[in-house]
Scaffold this motif. Structure first.
Motif, PDB file in Angstrom:
ATOM      1  N   TYR A  35      -5.048  15.669  -5.929  1.00 40.93           N
ATOM      2  CA  TYR A  35      -3.842  14.845  -5.909  1.00 40.93           C
ATOM      3  C   TYR A  35      -2.762  15.525  -6.742  1.00 40.93           C
ATOM      4  CZ  TYR A  35      -0.649  11.000  -6.744  1.00 40.93           C
ATOM      5  OH  TYR A  35       0.480  10.237  -6.830  1.00 40.93           O
ATOM      6  N   LEU A  36      -3.202  16.107  -7.852  1.00 39.72           N
ATOM      7  CA  LEU A  36      -2.306  16.807  -8.758  1.00 39.72           C
ATOM      8  C   LEU A  36      -2.927  18.134  -9.178  1.00 39.72           C
ATOM      9  CD1 LEU A  36      -1.411  13.974 -11.309  1.00 39.72           C
ATOM     10  CD2 LEU A  36       0.229  15.072  -9.774  1.00 39.72           C
ATOM     11  N   MET A  37      -2.097  19.134  -9.369  1.00 37.14           N
ATOM     12  CA  MET A  37      -2.509  20.328 -10.100  1.00 37.14           C
ATOM     13  C   MET A  37      -1.422  20.621 -11.109  1.00 37.14           C
ATOM     14  SD  MET A  37      -4.527  22.914  -7.557  1.00 37.14           S
ATOM     15  CE  MET A  37      -5.207  23.846  -8.920  1.00 37.14           C
ATOM     16  N   GLY A  38      -1.824  21.022 -12.282  1.00 40.40           N
ATOM     17  CA  GLY A  38      -0.836  21.190 -13.335  1.00 40.40           C
ATOM     18  C   GLY A  38      -1.216  22.245 -14.346  1.00 40.40           C
ATOM     19  N   TRP A  39      -0.308  22.435 -15.280  1.00 43.04           N
ATOM     20  CA  TRP A  39      -0.487  23.367 -16.382  1.00 43.04           C
ATOM     21  C   TRP A  39      -0.251  22.647 -17.705  1.00 43.04           C
ATOM     22  CZ3 TRP A  39      -2.162  28.328 -15.758  1.00 43.04           C
ATOM     23  CH2 TRP A  39      -2.104  28.862 -14.461  1.00 43.04           C
ATOM     24  N   PHE A  40      -1.137  22.904 -18.624  1.00 42.11           N
ATOM     25  CA  PHE A  40      -0.997  22.420 -19.987  1.00 42.11           C
ATOM     26  C   PHE A  40      -1.086  23.631 -20.906  1.00 42.11           C
ATOM     27  CE2 PHE A  40      -1.417  17.735 -19.771  1.00 42.11           C
ATOM     28  CZ  PHE A  40      -1.669  17.615 -18.417  1.00 42.11           C
ATOM     29  N   ARG A  41      -0.678  23.467 -22.151  1.00 45.21           N
ATOM     30  CA  ARG A  41      -0.800  24.566 -23.110  1.00 45.21           C
ATOM     31  C   ARG A  41      -1.208  24.028 -24.474  1.00 45.21           C
ATOM     32  NH1 ARG A  41       5.633  26.266 -23.675  1.00 45.21           N
ATOM     33  NH2 ARG A  41       6.299  24.442 -24.895  1.00 45.21           N
ATOM     34  N   GLN A  42      -1.828  24.907 -25.232  1.00 48.31           N
ATOM     35  CA  GLN A  42      -2.271  24.523 -26.565  1.00 48.31           C
ATOM     36  C   GLN A  42      -2.032  25.671 -27.522  1.00 48.31           C
ATOM     37  OE1 GLN A  42      -6.303  23.074 -26.731  1.00 48.31           O
ATOM     38  NE2 GLN A  42      -5.917  21.989 -28.639  1.00 48.31           N
ATOM     39  N   ALA A  43      -1.187  25.429 -28.499  1.00 49.24           N
ATOM     40  CA  ALA A  43      -0.904  26.409 -29.538  1.00 49.24           C
ATOM     41  C   ALA A  43      -1.871  26.186 -30.703  1.00 49.24           C
ATOM     42  CB  ALA A  43       0.541  26.281 -30.007  1.00 49.24           C
ATOM     43  N   PRO A  44      -2.098  27.196 -31.520  1.00 51.48           N
ATOM     44  CA  PRO A  44      -3.020  27.050 -32.658  1.00 51.48           C
ATOM     45  C   PRO A  44      -2.632  25.877 -33.556  1.00 51.48           C
ATOM     46  CG  PRO A  44      -2.458  29.344 -32.334  1.00 51.48           C
ATOM     47  CD  PRO A  44      -1.565  28.561 -31.413  1.00 51.48           C
ATOM     48  N   GLY A  45      -3.600  25.017 -33.834  1.00 52.06           N
ATOM     49  CA  GLY A  45      -3.366  23.894 -34.718  1.00 52.06           C
ATOM     50  C   GLY A  45      -2.632  22.734 -34.091  1.00 52.06           C
ATOM     51  N   LYS A  46      -2.363  22.811 -32.797  1.00 52.49           N
ATOM     52  CA  LYS A  46      -1.622  21.740 -32.119  1.00 52.49           C
ATOM     53  C   LYS A  46      -2.453  21.145 -30.994  1.00 52.49           C
ATOM     54  CE  LYS A  46       3.026  23.423 -33.155  1.00 52.49           C
ATOM     55  NZ  LYS A  46       4.371  23.721 -32.586  1.00 52.49           N
ATOM     56  N   GLU A  47      -2.052  19.967 -30.553  1.00 49.95           N
ATOM     57  CA  GLU A  47      -2.736  19.326 -29.442  1.00 49.95           C
ATOM     58  C   GLU A  47      -2.309  19.963 -28.120  1.00 49.95           C
ATOM     59  OE1 GLU A  47      -3.315  14.843 -31.343  1.00 49.95           O
ATOM     60  OE2 GLU A  47      -2.004  15.144 -29.623  1.00 49.95           O
ATOM     61  N   ARG A  48      -3.172  19.815 -27.138  1.00 50.95           N
ATOM     62  CA  ARG A  48      -2.848  20.294 -25.801  1.00 50.95           C
ATOM     63  C   ARG A  48      -1.708  19.450 -25.241  1.00 50.95           C
ATOM     64  NH1 ARG A  48      -7.758  21.872 -21.896  1.00 50.95           N
ATOM     65  NH2 ARG A  48      -8.290  22.807 -23.908  1.00 50.95           N
ATOM     66  N   GLU A  49      -0.711  20.131 -24.661  1.00 48.50           N
ATOM     67  CA  GLU A  49       0.462  19.415 -24.170  1.00 48.50           C
ATOM     68  C   GLU A  49       0.786  19.779 -22.730  1.00 48.50           C
ATOM     69  OE1 GLU A  49       3.859  20.425 -26.564  1.00 48.50           O
ATOM     70  OE2 GLU A  49       3.991  22.465 -25.774  1.00 48.50           O
ATOM     71  N   PHE A  50       1.404  18.846 -22.061  1.00 49.65           N
ATOM     72  CA  PHE A  50       1.788  19.022 -20.668  1.00 49.65           C
ATOM     73  C   PHE A  50       2.908  20.040 -20.542  1.00 49.65           C
ATOM     74  CE2 PHE A  50       2.664  17.935 -16.367  1.00 49.65           C
ATOM     75  CZ  PHE A  50       4.046  17.879 -16.232  1.00 49.65           C
ATOM     76  N   VAL A  51       2.838  20.868 -19.501  1.00 49.49           N
ATOM     77  CA  VAL A  51       3.894  21.836 -19.206  1.00 49.49           C
ATOM     78  C   VAL A  51       4.544  21.520 -17.859  1.00 49.49           C
ATOM     79  CG1 VAL A  51       4.449  24.260 -18.797  1.00 49.49           C
ATOM     80  CG2 VAL A  51       2.741  23.645 -20.534  1.00 49.49           C
ATOM     81  N   ALA A  52       3.734  21.486 -16.811  1.00 51.17           N
ATOM     82  CA  ALA A  52       4.278  21.262 -15.471  1.00 51.17           C
ATOM     83  C   ALA A  52       3.151  20.824 -14.546  1.00 51.17           C
ATOM     84  CB  ALA A  52       4.935  22.525 -14.924  1.00 51.17           C
ATOM     85  N   ALA A  53       3.515  20.140 -13.466  1.00 54.29           N
ATOM     86  CA  ALA A  53       2.528  19.714 -12.485  1.00 54.29           C
ATOM     87  C   ALA A  53       3.187  19.584 -11.124  1.00 54.29           C
ATOM     88  CB  ALA A  53       1.888  18.386 -12.892  1.00 54.29           C
ATOM     89  N   ILE A  54       2.338  19.577 -10.099  1.00 58.25           N
ATOM     90  CA  ILE A  54       2.813  19.430  -8.738  1.00 58.25           C
ATOM     91  C   ILE A  54       1.855  18.519  -7.992  1.00 58.25           C
ATOM     92  CG2 ILE A  54       1.618  21.539  -7.963  1.00 58.25           C
ATOM     93  CD1 ILE A  54       4.075  22.002  -6.115  1.00 58.25           C
ATOM     94  N   SER A  55       2.405  17.581  -7.234  1.00 63.07           N
ATOM     95  CA  SER A  55       1.549  16.723  -6.419  1.00 63.07           C
ATOM     96  C   SER A  55       1.267  17.441  -5.105  1.00 63.07           C
ATOM     97  CB  SER A  55       2.230  15.372  -6.172  1.00 63.07           C
ATOM     98  OG  SER A  55       3.425  15.541  -5.423  1.00 63.07           O
ATOM     99  N   TRP A  56       0.012  17.407  -4.686  1.00 60.32           N
ATOM    100  CA  TRP A  56      -0.390  18.234  -3.552  1.00 60.32           C
ATOM    101  C   TRP A  56       0.200  17.765  -2.235  1.00 60.32           C
ATOM    102  CZ3 TRP A  56      -2.076  22.499  -5.317  1.00 60.32           C
ATOM    103  CH2 TRP A  56      -2.679  23.426  -4.477  1.00 60.32           C
ATOM    104  N   GLY A  57       0.274  16.466  -2.046  1.00 56.95           N
ATOM    105  CA  GLY A  57       0.760  15.942  -0.785  1.00 56.95           C
ATOM    106  C   GLY A  57       2.271  16.029  -0.651  1.00 56.95           C
ATOM    107  N   ALA A  58       2.976  15.331  -1.497  1.00 54.90           N
ATOM    108  CA  ALA A  58       4.430  15.264  -1.412  1.00 54.90           C
ATOM    109  C   ALA A  58       5.109  16.467  -2.032  1.00 54.90           C
ATOM    110  CB  ALA A  58       4.925  13.992  -2.091  1.00 54.90           C
ATOM    111  N   GLU A  59       4.349  17.273  -2.748  1.00 54.60           N
ATOM    112  CA  GLU A  59       4.889  18.447  -3.419  1.00 54.60           C
ATOM    113  C   GLU A  59       5.973  18.079  -4.410  1.00 54.60           C
ATOM    114  OE1 GLU A  59       5.589  21.540  -0.603  1.00 54.60           O
ATOM    115  OE2 GLU A  59       5.689  23.099  -2.112  1.00 54.60           O
TER     116      GLU A  59
END
Length: 127
Positions: A35-59
């Protein structure tokens, strides 16, 4: 779940560009429809955070405010792949970048919407 493999990370100077790739693999990949594919990132000492995502159907695409205008997410449905083109990179973009996929309806911005995760690829931006 499905196996995800990222590639394309590396060391780049501030202002440079990188293109990250993520492909679904394994015996379940051929029948996996996210339904979704996305990218998250995590810097040292920080929580994982959202970067970008795309919905597969509607794009539909979704971006964090911190990367909006510098990052573009795209997908290749037949290849079950998603890409992250990052331009005008800044030292604060340095992190491990993770690809994620979710089958059920959920918020693109939340980690809990994704059940499959890649191992991550390091992006380092030097000043």
């Amino acid at each position: 779940q499905v196996q995800l493999a990222e590639s394309g990370g590396g060391l780049v100077q501030a202002g440079g560009s990188l293109r990250l790739s993520c492909a679904a693999s394994g015996h379940s990949a051929s029948t996996y429809i996210p339904y979704l594919m996305g990218w998250f990132r995590q810097a040292p000492g920080k929580e994982r955070e959202f970067v970008a995502a795309i919905s597969w159907g509607a794009e539909n695409t979704f971006y964090a405010d911190s990367v909006k205008g510098r990052v573009t997410i795209s997908r290749d449905s037949p290849k079950k792949s998603v890409y992250l083109q990052m331009n005008s990179l800044k030292p604060e973009d340095t992190a491990v970048y993770f690809c994620a996929a979710g089958r059920a309806y959920g918020s693109a911005f939340k980690l809990g919407s994704y059940e499959s995760w890649g191992q991550g690829t390091q992006v380092t931006v030097s000043s």
